[in-house]
Scaffold this motif. Structure first.
Motif, short mmCIF file in Angstrom:
data_model
loop_
_atom_site.label_atom_id
_atom_site.label_comp_id
_atom_site.label_asym_id
_atom_site.label_seq_id
_atom_site.Cartn_x
_atom_site.Cartn_y
_atom_site.Cartn_z
N ILE A 199 -49.78 -27.53 -67.68
CA ILE A 199 -49.78 -28.12 -66.35
C ILE A 199 -50.78 -29.27 -66.35
O ILE A 199 -51.93 -29.10 -66.75
N THR A 208 -49.03 -33.00 -62.27
CA THR A 208 -48.23 -31.90 -61.74
C THR A 208 -48.92 -31.29 -60.53
O THR A 208 -48.27 -31.01 -59.51
N LEU A 209 -50.23 -31.10 -60.62
CA LEU A 209 -50.98 -30.54 -59.48
C LEU A 209 -50.84 -31.43 -58.25
O LEU A 209 -50.62 -30.94 -57.14
N LYS A 240 -46.36 -31.97 -57.62
CA LYS A 240 -45.57 -30.78 -57.30
C LYS A 240 -46.28 -29.84 -56.33
O LYS A 240 -45.65 -29.25 -55.45
N TYR A 241 -47.60 -29.68 -56.51
CA TYR A 241 -48.34 -28.69 -55.72
C TYR A 241 -49.19 -29.29 -54.60
O TYR A 241 -49.89 -28.59 -53.90
N LYS A 290 -56.00 -21.57 -54.18
CA LYS A 290 -54.74 -22.28 -54.41
C LYS A 290 -54.51 -22.52 -55.91
O LYS A 290 -53.42 -22.31 -56.42
N ARG A 332 -53.46 -19.36 -57.61
CA ARG A 332 -52.05 -19.04 -57.36
C ARG A 332 -51.14 -19.93 -58.20
O ARG A 332 -50.18 -19.45 -58.80
N ILE A 333 -51.44 -21.21 -58.26
CA ILE A 333 -50.63 -22.16 -59.04
C ILE A 333 -50.62 -21.78 -60.51
O ILE A 333 -49.57 -21.75 -61.16
#
Length: 71
Positions: free
Chosen positions: A16, A20-21, A24-25, A48, A51-52
């Motif tokens: 990741i 991407t963080l 996507k997140y 957070k 969790r990711i």
């Protein structure tokens, strides 16, 4: 002092990226900046990220005896 060195290792293991963080997140770029510079993040952000990445806080943060900014 706080170090996010474990985060970078965990992200690499899980393939990741910071992009991407952010993309996507929806992690804020300011948060990525703070992580890269071992600055403050909230416990909500820590949760957070856990969790990711499906990990524990120990996989993201560690405490060292070195003053901030020294390596």
């Amino acid at each position: 002092m706080v170090s996010y060195e474990p985060l970078w290792k965990t992200m690499k293991q899980k393939d990741i990226t910071t992009y991407t963080l952010i993309g996507k997140y929806k992690v804020l770029s300011k948060t990525i900046y703070n992580l890269k510079h071992n600055k403050h993040i909230t416990t909500a952000t820590l949760e957070k990220l856990c969790r990711i990445l499906e990990c524990t806080p120990n996989d993201i943060i560690e405490f060292t005896n070195e003053p901030q900014g020294k390596k």
